[in-house]
Design a protein around this motif. Sequence first.
Motif, PDB file in Angstrom:
ATOM      1  N   TYR A 245      39.722  40.348  41.117  1.00 49.16           N
ATOM      2  CA  TYR A 245      41.057  40.167  41.690  1.00 49.16           C
ATOM      3  C   TYR A 245      41.297  41.162  42.822  1.00 49.16           C
TER       4      TYR A 245
ATOM      5  N   GLY B 283      45.180  42.632  38.042  1.00 49.15           N
ATOM      6  CA  GLY B 283      44.231  41.541  37.812  1.00 49.15           C
ATOM      7  C   GLY B 283      43.587  41.592  36.448  1.00 49.15           C
TER       8      GLY B 283
ATOM      9  N   TYR C 114      44.357  38.335  34.109  1.00 48.80           N
ATOM     10  CA  TYR C 114      43.266  37.366  33.952  1.00 48.80           C
ATOM     11  C   TYR C 114      42.306  37.728  32.826  1.00 48.80           C
TER      12      TYR C 114
ATOM     13  N   LEU D 162      40.329  32.127  40.548  1.00 51.33           N
ATOM     14  CA  LEU D 162      41.271  32.955  41.297  1.00 51.33           C
ATOM     15  C   LEU D 162      41.750  32.265  42.568  1.00 51.33           C
TER      16      LEU D 162
END
Length: 288
Positions: free
Chosen positions: A101, A117, A121, A194
Amino acid sequence: MIRALIYGVKAGVKHWRIGLIIYGILLSLALTIGIQVFQVLEASIGNSLELDKLVKQYDHTVIRDFIKVHGASISPLIGQLRWYILVYLILSVFINAGSLYAVLHDPESNWRNFWTGGAKYFYPFLKISLFFLLMFVVWTGIIAVPASMYVGKIFNTTVTEMPMFYVAGISVLLVLFYWVILISWSINTKLCYLHDGLKIWGSIKQGFRLTVKRFLSTPRFLILFILFQIVIVLFHLYLEGVLGMTSTLLIVIFFVTQQLLVFFRIIWRLMVYKGFNYYYFDNQGLNP
């Protein structure tokens, strides 16, 4: 391809702040068991003159005698090691999510993007990682198990050993080639997740399409990055072999260079991410 490699190397270095964060996390994790190992060694063999032999070169006799005499002290640490590995595997998912990320955003604020991130995620990347772990185990077993069974039969017969080397060599090459494809597919899948906001299975399929689309160049691209790391590691090992760790100063110097090598391997992973993002996405106008 070379252009993407150079871009990945240059852009990866700019994300050195992420490297420092990851290095700090891994160092903290390593210290939890490293300090215990040090205390055991210090209490058992710390004052022994036999350690001088290990400073100059590897001595199997010293290691064997240590395990025989002090094996009971090491056993609890081995028991803890399996939990350490489990924690590391879970933590690596967070690190990969945060790293991927962050490399898609401005390097100046990547320390904040890393934590954002990683938290955002983690669960999707955990599911993706479990899928590829299953693929890794299944297909590696499909190649390795029949090969090992065949090689085992060779030892029980009077047949020439040449077929054994051929089968073993071909199996190793197939496994390594599959690993390269699988790693590329995994990185592309996470980047698709992403970039495109697809669901997990959709990202896996899209990542597979991207990898197959450049099937002939994908292994070469990742291998270029791997060779780049191998050259750096071999150069370090060469210096260690030539100079040796025969004095306190050299021990300190090589301890520092070993830590720099660890840090380089972390940055190397960021280089790979940036290179893949450029090679598979930027050229297609998909970069956010």
